[in-house]
Design an enzyme around this catalytic site. Structure first.
Site, PDB file in Angstrom:
ATOM      1  N   ASP A 282      30.780  36.602  30.326  1.00 35.97           N
ATOM      2  CA  ASP A 282      29.946  37.946  30.546  1.00 35.97           C
ATOM      3  C   ASP A 282      28.545  37.551  31.319  1.00 35.97           C
ATOM      4  OD1 ASP A 282      32.042  38.669  28.771  1.00 35.97           O
ATOM      5  OD2 ASP A 282      30.743  39.128  27.215  1.00 35.97           O
TER       6      ASP A 282
ATOM      7  N   LYS B 258      37.097  42.370  28.907  1.00 36.95           N
ATOM      8  CA  LYS B 258      37.418  42.292  27.603  1.00 36.95           C
ATOM      9  C   LYS B 258      36.753  43.516  26.907  1.00 36.95           C
ATOM     10  CE  LYS B 258      33.881  38.826  26.674  1.00 36.95           C
ATOM     11  NZ  LYS B 258      33.078  39.684  25.638  1.00 36.95           N
TER      12      LYS B 258
ATOM     13  N   CYS C 299      28.935  37.300  21.943  1.00 39.35           N
ATOM     14  CA  CYS C 299      30.070  36.715  22.695  1.00 39.35           C
ATOM     15  C   CYS C 299      30.472  35.386  22.913  1.00 39.35           C
ATOM     16  CB  CYS C 299      30.060  37.603  24.117  1.00 39.35           C
ATOM     17  SG  CYS C 299      29.953  39.426  23.960  1.00 39.35           S
TER      18      CYS C 299
HETATM   19  C1  C5J Z   1      27.750  39.652  24.863  1.00 43.86           C
HETATM   20  C2  C5J Z   1      26.518  41.391  23.712  1.00 43.86           C
HETATM   21  N1  C5J Z   1      28.277  39.577  26.055  1.00 43.86           N
HETATM   22  N2  C5J Z   1      25.419  40.884  23.344  1.00 43.86           N
HETATM   23  N3  C5J Z   1      27.453  41.082  24.533  1.00 43.86           N
HETATM   24  O1  C5J Z   1      27.142  38.855  24.038  1.00 43.86           O
HETATM   25  O2  C5J Z   1      26.407  42.592  23.526  1.00 43.86           O
END
Ligand code: C5J
Length: 237
Positions: A32, A137, A170
């Site tokens: 991400d 995802k 995540c």
């Molecule tokens: C991730 C989030 N990628 N913090 N998303 O950690 O909402």
């Protein structure tokens, strides 16, 4: 002439114990690293977060990705986000957050966390190369409702070097999912980031606590030293 690379290397400094990397069964997972989370003026910052804390990850992670590519270690990227009609976003997730800054709302870089929008994509510095897997995802974990298991199984991957953001959300969810599926995980300490320094520290400690309850941690410098041994070197006679 090209010399035969070393097939297995160890990272003695890893916590809680030495970690062995087998080039044939290891992948680098980049979670991400999206503009919505990392760009100044974007979604992450609009929630009151200091994106500078996440942006410290970009430079060491770019270096680690470069070494992994040279070493022939597959690099797999993930992106958190949803279809434009939000049909894959559970109402409970949609309701979270401040109104007007929710998933699907217009943000500085397009609709927030919606696939195809500029903000949903990966930051330029870490752009995937053609042929590298990019897993979209809908959840926090990279295994939930994605093809990641199939991608890893078909490539014979059993070990994951885990990087990306955010450490306690995540990254953690994915590492926990991976544990339950039998993968060995090493989280690269300076290549994961959190908006909250305390969560970063504790999140990393939780990985390697209790003899490695979720896996190992190590700094990118030491991971790169191990991966460099897999890089074929040209020698002249
Ligand atoms: C991730 C989030 N990628 N913090 N998303 O950690 O909402």
């Amino acid at each position: 002439m090209t010399s035969v690379p070393t097939p297995v290397m160890s990272i003695p400094s890893a916590s809680p114990s030495e970690f062995t990397v087998d080039a044939a069964t290891t992948a680098l997972l980049v979670i991400d690293m999206q503009r919505d989370f990392l760009l100044p003026g974007g979604f992450g910052e609009s929630l009151g977060n200091d994106v500078g804390l996440l942006r410290t990850v970009i430079e060491p992670l770019a270096a680690l990705i470069a070494v992994a590519r040279e070493a022939g270690i597959p690099v797999i990227h993930t992106r958190e986000g949803h279809r434009p009609d939000l049909s894959d976003c559970p109402p409970a997730k949609l309701r979270r957050g401040t109104p007007s800054q929710r998933i699907g709302d217009p943000g500085a870089f397009g609709r927030i966390l919606v696939r195809g929008e500029y903000g949903h994509d990966i930051v330029d510095e870490l752009a995937p190369l053609e042929g590298e897997a990019v897993i979209d995802k809908p959840g926090k974990g990279a295994f939930y409702a994605t093809e990641l298991s199939e991608v890893l199984t078909s490539a014979g991957i059993t070990t994951l070097l885990v990087t990306g953001v955010t450490t306690e959300v995540c990254v953690h969810t994915t590492v926990r999912e991976a544990n339950d599926r039998g993968y060995e995980c090493l989280v690269v300490t300076d290549c994961v980031g959190s908006y909250f320094p305390e969560f970063q520290r504790v999140g990393l400690e939780m990985i390697s606590a209790q003899g490695g309850i979720f896996g190992w941690t190590a700094a990118s410098e030491d991971v790169m030293t191990a991966l460099a041994a897999f890089v074929p070197t040209s020698t002249s006679r």
